[in-house]
Motif scaffolding. Structure first.
Motif, PDB file in Angstrom:
ATOM      1  N   ARG A 144      29.807  -0.406 -33.849  1.00  0.00           N
ATOM      2  CA  ARG A 144      29.732   0.766 -33.017  1.00  0.00           C
ATOM      3  C   ARG A 144      29.002   1.157 -32.665  1.00  0.00           C
ATOM      4  N   ARG A 145      28.217   1.061 -31.317  1.00  0.00           N
ATOM      5  CA  ARG A 145      27.218   2.411 -31.754  1.00  0.00           C
ATOM      6  C   ARG A 145      27.126   3.815 -30.826  1.00  0.00           C
ATOM      7  N   ARG A 146      26.251   4.402 -30.796  1.00  0.00           N
ATOM      8  CA  ARG A 146      26.110   5.681 -30.036  1.00  0.00           C
ATOM      9  C   ARG A 146      25.417   5.308 -28.506  1.00  0.00           C
ATOM     10  N   ARG A 166      29.868   9.091 -25.711  1.00  0.00           N
ATOM     11  CA  ARG A 166      30.533   7.693 -25.802  1.00  0.00           C
ATOM     12  C   ARG A 166      29.598   6.591 -26.457  1.00  0.00           C
ATOM     13  N   ARG A 167      31.351   5.806 -27.078  1.00  0.00           N
ATOM     14  CA  ARG A 167      30.331   5.429 -27.784  1.00  0.00           C
ATOM     15  C   ARG A 167      30.929   3.821 -27.610  1.00  0.00           C
TER      16      ARG A 167
END
Ligand code: ADP
Ligand code: MG
Length: 336
Positions: free
Chosen positions: A33-35, A40-41
């Motif tokens: 998971r990344r920003r 929003r991710r």
């Protein structure tokens, strides 16, 4: 020829038919998971290992190579049971690693070059005694293995030194000993020579060759150093993007990718490209010139020729690494 260039031992026979490691269409997918912006991710899948199948026979020493991020460490972690595969099956010494990790741990040894498995603040010997108890190694066996490692890895003066005070090369030798005190049948080495000087590398290679010859230990070796592979392995597997790109003799890899070493030569002044029979001048930048020649050839005659005919100030030798070989493999494939 330099002592460190000499093959350290007769290369082990390829197989005796008994399989110790077996992978069948193994996959490992990480979900990261990344920003993506303020709120929003994003979820993204990283397919680190993508349908990998191979087997290794008892007593083989196999090179396991590929560029950074190819999936080598992930594969080794699945082979130790630290990570569970997303799909496919693995078996090591008849055991499914992730399901039976504790049982497998007694039969395998692991060295991760990037981090130590030793206790940072304890003297080396204390770490070994902990391992002795942890794995319930019979006393006589422990003694014998310890003595042998201490002698062959030159650990005698280091046993009372806390691990954090050891140099990288000393620590690596300490880690290798730690992985072998319980007589593993299989040894995984993930970049065991990374950051080591030439002498330490040679010591580690000799030790591993002897271990394989005397004990028949099966070794899976990940490295960026082609010399490790050439001196220790008859068979090499190349992986990229989690897939097997090559599995065969080290000599065959050379046929696919004509590996070269590069001499970087500093002359007293800027000059026309050096013209030699035995090397190609591939680049000139002011007084510095780059000369490439087949990796199997010794550098000394080329250096002597340059020193005799040109105002040589300084030079260094660049060894090919696995990245070079792989890019050459791809180049050869698209051309052929
Ligand atoms: N725990 C993890 N979480 C997410 N991605 C990972 C994790 N471990 C490895 N990866 C990713 O999987 C791929 C393979 O990594 P790795 O097996 O360490 O490659 P190698 O050892 O060949 O350099 C890389 O893209 C890496 O970023
Ligand atoms: Mg790795």
């Amino acid at each position: 020829m330099d002592a460190t260039e000499r093959p350290v031992a007769d290369l082990p026979a390829q197989r005796d038919g008994q399989e110790v490691i077996h992978l069948d269409r193994v996959e490992k997918v990480f979900e990261v998971r990344r920003r993506a912006g303020l709120l929003r991710r994003e979820k993204r899948e990283v397919r680190a290992v993508d349908g990998l199948s191979f087997s290794v026979g008892r007593g083989e020493v196999v090179g396991f190579v590929g560029p950074n991020g190819a999936g080598k460490s992930t594969t080794i972690k699945m082979l130790t049971g630290i990570l569970t595969p997303s799909a496919g099956t693995l078996r090591v010494a008849g055991v499914e690693p992730a399901r039976d990790r504790a049982r497998l741990a007694r039969r395998i040894g692991v060295v991760f070059g990037q981090r130590t498995t030793l206790w940072w603040d304890l003297p080396l010997l204390d770490s070994y005694q902990l391992i002795h108890r942890m794995y319930r190694v019979p006393d006589a066996r422990y003694r014998e293995n310890l003595d042998r490692c201490v002698e062959l890895l030159g650990l005698g003066d280091l046993l009372d030194v806390p691990v954090r005070q050891l140099s990288l090369g000393q620590r690596m030798r300490g880690d290798i000993a730690a992985a072998l005190l319980h007589d593993p049948e299989v040894l995984y080495l993930d970049e065991p020579t990374i950051g080591l000087d030439v002498v330490s590398k040679a010591n580690v290679r000799h030790f591993l060759a002897d271990l394989n010859a005397e004990r028949g230990t099966t070794v899976l070796l990940t490295t960026h150093d082609l010399t490790d592979i050439e001196q220790l392995c008859r068979r090499v597997m190349v992986i990229d993007h989690g897939r097997l790109m090559y599995d065969g003799e080290v000599a065959g890899l050379h046929r696919i990718a004509e590996v070269e070493r590069t001499l970087v030569v500093d002359l007293a002044t800027e000059m026309a490209p050096i013209a030699l029979e035995s090397a190609r001048t591939v680049k000139v930048e002011g007084p510095r010139q780059w000369l490439a020649f087949p990796a199997g050839q010794p550098a000394a005659p080329i250096v002597a020729e340059i020193a005799a005919g040109w105002p040589l100030v300084d030079l260094s030798l660049r060894e090919p690494d696995i990245e070079d070989v792989i890019s050459l493999m791809y180049a050869g494939r698209s051309a052929g």
